[in-house]
Design a protein around this motif. Structure first.
Motif, mmCIF file in Angstrom:
data_model
loop_
_atom_site.group_PDB
_atom_site.id
_atom_site.type_symbol
_atom_site.label_atom_id
_atom_site.label_comp_id
_atom_site.label_asym_id
_atom_site.label_seq_id
_atom_site.Cartn_x
_atom_site.Cartn_y
_atom_site.Cartn_z
ATOM 1 N N HIS A 62 49.991 37.778 37.055
ATOM 2 C CA HIS A 62 49.075 38.420 36.116
ATOM 3 C C HIS A 62 49.039 39.917 36.379
ATOM 4 N N SER A 65 43.497 43.223 36.132
ATOM 5 C CA SER A 65 42.510 43.097 35.055
ATOM 6 C C SER A 65 42.142 44.402 34.373
ATOM 7 N N VAL A 93 42.602 37.932 29.144
ATOM 8 C CA VAL A 93 42.538 36.650 29.858
ATOM 9 C C VAL A 93 41.243 35.929 29.513
ATOM 10 N N GLY A 94 40.133 36.649 29.505
ATOM 11 C CA GLY A 94 38.853 36.045 29.132
ATOM 12 C C GLY A 94 38.882 35.471 27.727
ATOM 13 N N ASN A 95 39.495 36.213 26.791
ATOM 14 C CA ASN A 95 39.613 35.722 25.413
ATOM 15 C C ASN A 95 40.428 34.434 25.351
ATOM 16 N N GLU A 96 41.512 34.395 26.115
ATOM 17 C CA GLU A 96 42.356 33.190 26.133
ATOM 18 C C GLU A 96 41.598 32.002 26.725
ATOM 19 N N LEU A 97 40.861 32.235 27.813
ATOM 20 C CA LEU A 97 40.089 31.153 28.435
ATOM 21 C C LEU A 97 39.012 30.624 27.486
ATOM 22 N N ARG A 98 38.370 31.539 26.755
ATOM 23 C CA ARG A 98 37.380 31.090 25.764
ATOM 24 C C ARG A 98 38.048 30.298 24.648
ATOM 25 N N LYS A 101 38.548 26.915 25.762
ATOM 26 C CA LYS A 101 37.294 26.346 26.287
ATOM 27 C C LYS A 101 37.308 26.133 27.813
ATOM 28 N N LEU A 102 37.897 27.110 28.533
ATOM 29 C CA LEU A 102 37.898 27.050 29.998
ATOM 30 C C LEU A 102 37.117 28.202 30.616
ATOM 31 N N ASP A 103 36.322 28.906 29.808
ATOM 32 C CA ASP A 103 35.542 30.005 30.361
ATOM 33 C C ASP A 103 34.328 29.469 31.099
#
Length: 105
Positions: A62, A65, A93-98, A101-103
């Protein structure tokens, strides 16, 4: 379905690589499925006494950040910049996790 050459190595690009290349290298989608062909191969290997071992290794890389992701060099076209606007890697990364549904929220 991706099939690599016998004895080869399959490398799957992620979303950050897609971003840096302005979409020229697409992020792969990974899904493990058991198909009728898989079951047939298992039965065949069991019959002939062949190993059922499958070796898989994962390594994630990665970008820091706080670094900004945007299309680089020859990938920096007006179309790519519109589709892949500058964003901090951590936010992406946060957008992808949301999205999957893994945020933590």
């Amino acid at each position: 379905r991706a099939v690599g050459p016998e004895g080869g190595l399959l490398v799957q690009a992620g979303k950050q690589m897609e971003y840096l290349t302005g979409g020229q290298v697409q992020a792969g989608f990974h899904e493990v499925v058991v198909s009728p062909e898989t079951l047939q191969t298992i039965r065949h290997k069991e019959r002939i006494g062949d190993s059922l071992w499958r070796v898989s290794s994962t390594c994630f890389g990665h970008i820091a950040s706080d670094n900004v992701l945007e299309p680089l060099g020859p990938f920096r076209t007006p179309d790519a910049l519109e589709k892949y606007p500058a964003v901090e890697a951590g936010e992406m990364v946060g957008n992808e996790l949301r999205a999957i549904k893994l945020d933590a929220e």
